[in-house]
Design an enzyme around this catalytic site. Structure first.
Site, PDB file in Angstrom:
ATOM      1  N   ASN A 210       0.849  -1.194   0.000  1.00  0.00           N
ATOM      2  CA  ASN A 210       0.000   0.000   0.000  1.00  0.00           C
ATOM      3  C   ASN A 210       0.882   1.241   0.000  1.00  0.00           C
ATOM      4  O   ASN A 210       2.108   1.140   0.011  1.00  0.00           O
ATOM      5  CB  ASN A 210      -0.956  -0.015   1.202  1.00  0.00           C
ATOM      6  CG  ASN A 210      -0.182  -0.122   2.497  1.00  0.00           C
ATOM      7  OD1 ASN A 210       0.530   0.796   2.883  1.00  0.00           O
ATOM      8  ND2 ASN A 210      -0.283  -1.268   3.172  1.00  0.00           N
ATOM      9  N   LYS A 335     -12.805   0.731  16.361  1.00  0.00           N
ATOM     10  CA  LYS A 335     -11.560  -0.044  16.353  1.00  0.00           C
ATOM     11  C   LYS A 335     -10.915  -0.045  17.738  1.00  0.00           C
ATOM     12  O   LYS A 335     -10.379  -1.048  18.198  1.00  0.00           O
ATOM     13  CB  LYS A 335     -10.576   0.539  15.332  1.00  0.00           C
ATOM     14  CG  LYS A 335     -10.926   0.145  13.908  1.00  0.00           C
ATOM     15  CD  LYS A 335     -10.004   0.748  12.863  1.00  0.00           C
ATOM     16  CE  LYS A 335     -10.540   0.397  11.475  1.00  0.00           C
ATOM     17  NZ  LYS A 335      -9.777   0.942  10.388  1.00  0.00           N
ATOM     18  N   LYS A 339     -10.454  -3.594  19.664  1.00  0.00           N
ATOM     19  CA  LYS A 339      -9.108  -4.108  19.974  1.00  0.00           C
ATOM     20  C   LYS A 339      -8.724  -3.840  21.425  1.00  0.00           C
ATOM     21  O   LYS A 339      -7.595  -4.130  21.823  1.00  0.00           O
ATOM     22  CB  LYS A 339      -8.075  -3.482  19.020  1.00  0.00           C
ATOM     23  CG  LYS A 339      -8.354  -3.809  17.555  1.00  0.00           C
ATOM     24  CD  LYS A 339      -7.215  -3.446  16.632  1.00  0.00           C
ATOM     25  CE  LYS A 339      -7.676  -3.506  15.185  1.00  0.00           C
ATOM     26  NZ  LYS A 339      -6.597  -3.486  14.225  1.00  0.00           N
TER      27      LYS A 339
HETATM   28  N1  CTP Z   1      -2.983  -3.413  12.560  1.00  0.00           N
HETATM   29  C1  CTP Z   1      -2.135  -4.436  12.901  1.00  0.00           C
HETATM   30  N2  CTP Z   1      -2.150  -5.605  12.210  1.00  0.00           N
HETATM   31  C2  CTP Z   1      -3.005  -5.789  11.190  1.00  0.00           C
HETATM   32  C3  CTP Z   1      -3.859  -4.736  10.810  1.00  0.00           C
HETATM   33  C4  CTP Z   1      -3.817  -3.566  11.526  1.00  0.00           C
HETATM   34  O1  CTP Z   1      -1.350  -4.275  13.834  1.00  0.00           O
HETATM   35  N3  CTP Z   1      -3.003  -6.931  10.537  1.00  0.00           N
HETATM   36  C5  CTP Z   1      -2.981  -2.173  13.353  1.00  0.00           C
HETATM   37  C6  CTP Z   1      -2.475  -0.960  12.592  1.00  0.00           C
HETATM   38  O2  CTP Z   1      -1.103  -0.778  12.777  1.00  0.00           O
HETATM   39  C7  CTP Z   1      -3.298   0.155  13.217  1.00  0.00           C
HETATM   40  C8  CTP Z   1      -4.621  -0.510  13.493  1.00  0.00           C
HETATM   41  O3  CTP Z   1      -4.320  -1.878  13.676  1.00  0.00           O
HETATM   42  O4  CTP Z   1      -2.789   0.573  14.452  1.00  0.00           O
HETATM   43  C9  CTP Z   1      -5.584  -0.353  12.346  1.00  0.00           C
HETATM   44  O5  CTP Z   1      -6.710  -1.107  12.602  1.00  0.00           O
HETATM   45  P1  CTP Z   1      -7.508  -1.935  11.477  1.00  0.00           P
HETATM   46  O6  CTP Z   1      -8.885  -2.112  11.951  1.00  0.00           O
HETATM   47  O7  CTP Z   1      -6.848  -3.197  11.168  1.00  0.00           O
HETATM   48  O8  CTP Z   1      -7.386  -0.955  10.299  1.00  0.00           O
HETATM   49  P2  CTP Z   1      -7.591  -1.289   8.842  1.00  0.00           P
HETATM   50  O9  CTP Z   1      -6.735  -2.413   8.349  1.00  0.00           O
HETATM   51  O10 CTP Z   1      -7.447   0.016   8.179  1.00  0.00           O
HETATM   52  O11 CTP Z   1      -9.084  -1.807   8.925  1.00  0.00           O
HETATM   53  P3  CTP Z   1     -10.161  -1.677   7.796  1.00  0.00           P
HETATM   54  O12 CTP Z   1      -9.413  -2.031   6.538  1.00  0.00           O
HETATM   55  O13 CTP Z   1     -11.192  -2.639   8.176  1.00  0.00           O
HETATM   56  O14 CTP Z   1     -10.598  -0.252   7.876  1.00  0.00           O
END
Ligand code: CTP
Length: 400
Positions: A210, A335, A339
């Site tokens: 990304n 979120k 979490k």
């Molecule tokens: N995060 C993580 N590990 C993942 C995904 C996210 O540690 N596999 C952490 C990111 O570093 C950030 C937070 O979780 O601090 C973001 O939350 P998340 O809900 O996973 O965000 P997105 O991936 O953006 O979710 P969505 O695509 O559903 O909006």
């Protein structure tokens, strides 16, 4: 704006080859907003002329204890008053020995004796001079007397030898100075962080990633370090230099990132997930380049690193990030709760992605705390202040 903005710094330049680096330091200090006044010793003037320092600092250069430009002939007093710090760079073995013994035989050493402000010394000398027992004693005494010794580093020396004694580079000295003036809000804390994107390999030449630049995470790692924390930054591919004093662990995929985080966690007080971790990865990376004819890609979910860390029985204080394109409050707070995070930093992607600026809202149990739009370095500082406040509140609660 930096911690140096508006600070008055007296820069002592003594007689070492590294005096040429002091010219660049003056430029960087000026750029950071400091008001720099250079005091050049007779030895220093052998390497760089006063004209250079005058042009770069925009201020007169001082060398003479009896300078007639000072009304009452009290240059050694006048120059230190209202000064935030005296920085000696380069600091030769000779000037360090004089400082330790209270010898005041020129303007710079007299200034140091008459000062009311902090003193920072960046030693620069040949490796054998650095290792000499006299220098070892003097450096220990200088630190015991309250001066801050920055460096030296090891490397190639002007004399052709290699070893300890190189003065730190101007940008490193600048970083030390900025950190010096920073309140040590996270002193004694260990912070583990993730930053940047992840890269999930499809085959040897392709992958899923990304556009995260890593800038916010790196700025936050630097702010935590400046606030006195030990920082381990687990970083996806970014191309950014590691902030000074931060331990960076390079990874590519989410699985590698999780392993590196787990390895760094022992002793951590805080975990901050800034990385834009790919939610899915190819079920398996192909050993050879995939051909057009076999275009099918099967994905499998990646572990949620932040959620896993927050769910551990020995979880550190966890901070999450949420970059949303709409309905920031609802998604961010959702979120944070899902979490079980005590703190989350939310922003709209259009406000921050790839840019040097960001506008964030901090979410915690007390509600939402909008922050003004600012450079990511300033935003990072605000996040550190908020985090330190929550850590202090938690410590008070636990002590009750
Ligand atoms: N995060 C993580 N590990 C993942 C995904 C996210 O540690 N596999 C952490 C990111 O570093 C950030 C937070 O979780 O601090 C973001 O939350 P998340 O809900 O996973 O965000 P997105 O991936 O953006 O979710 P969505 O695509 O559903 O909006």
């Amino acid at each position: 704006m930096s911690e140096l903005s508006g600070r008055r710094i007296v820069l002592g330049v003594t007689g070492g080859v590294a005096a040429y680096k002091a010219a660049e330091l003056v430029r960087l200090l000026g750029k950071a907003g400091a008001d720099v006044h250079v005091v050049l010793t007779a030895g220093g003037a052998r390497f760089v002329t006063p004209v250079t320092f005058q042009a770069l600092s925009g201020n007169p250069v001082w060398s003479d204890l009896w300078d007639p430009r000072v009304e009452n002939n009290m240059a050694h007093i006048d120059l230190t008053r209202g000064t935030d710090a005296i920085v000696i760079a380069p600091g030769t073995a000779d000037v360090i020995a004089k400082l330790v013994h209270g010898i005041a035989d020129d303007l710079l050493t007299t200034l140091c004796l008459a000062r009311e402000c902090p003193l920072l010394v960046a030693p620069a000398m040949n490796r054998q001079m650095w290792e000499h027992p006299a220098t070892r004693r003097n450096i220990a005494q200088l630190a015991a007397d309250g001066a801050t010794v920055v460096g030296p580093a090891a490397g190639d020396q002007a004399c052709g030898e290699t070893g300890m004694g190189r003065m730190l580079e101007p940008d490193e000295l600048l970083e030390h100075l900025i950190a010096f003036f920073q309140p040590k809000l996270l002193a004694g804390r260990k912070v583990v962080m993730t930053a940047g994107p992840t890269f999930e390999a499809i085959d040897p030449v392709r992958g899923i990633t990304n556009t995260s630049s890593g800038k916010m995470g790196y700025a936050l790692a630097q702010a935590c370090r400046r606030a006195g924390a030990e920082v381990v930054l687990v970083s996806g591919p970014t191309g950014l230099p590691a902030p000074l004093g931060v331990e960076r662990v390079d990874v590519c995929s989410a699985l590698q990132m999780r392993d590196a985080v787990v390895a760094a966690l022992p002793g951590a007080d805080v975990f901050i997930g800034v990385a834009a971790v790919a939610d899915y990865r190819p079920l398996s990376a192909a050993e050879h380049k995939v051909k057009k004819s076999s275009a099918e890609l099967t994905l499998t979910p990646n572990p949620d690193i932040l959620a896993e860390v927050a769910a551990r029985p020995d979880a550190p204080f966890c901070v999450g990030f949420a970059a949303e394109s709409r309905e920031l409050d609802a998604y961010a707070e959702g979120k944070r709760r899902a979490k079980r995070l005590p703190m989350l930093v939310g922003n709209l992607v259009q406000d921050g992605l790839g840019s040097d600026d960001n506008q964030v809202i901090l979410y915690d149990d007390a509600g939402r705390h909008p922050q003004p739009r600012a450079p990511k370095t300033v935003v990072a500082q605000k996040i550190v202040e908020h985090l330190a406040g929550l850590l202090a509140m938690r410590a008070t609660r636990l002590a009750r």
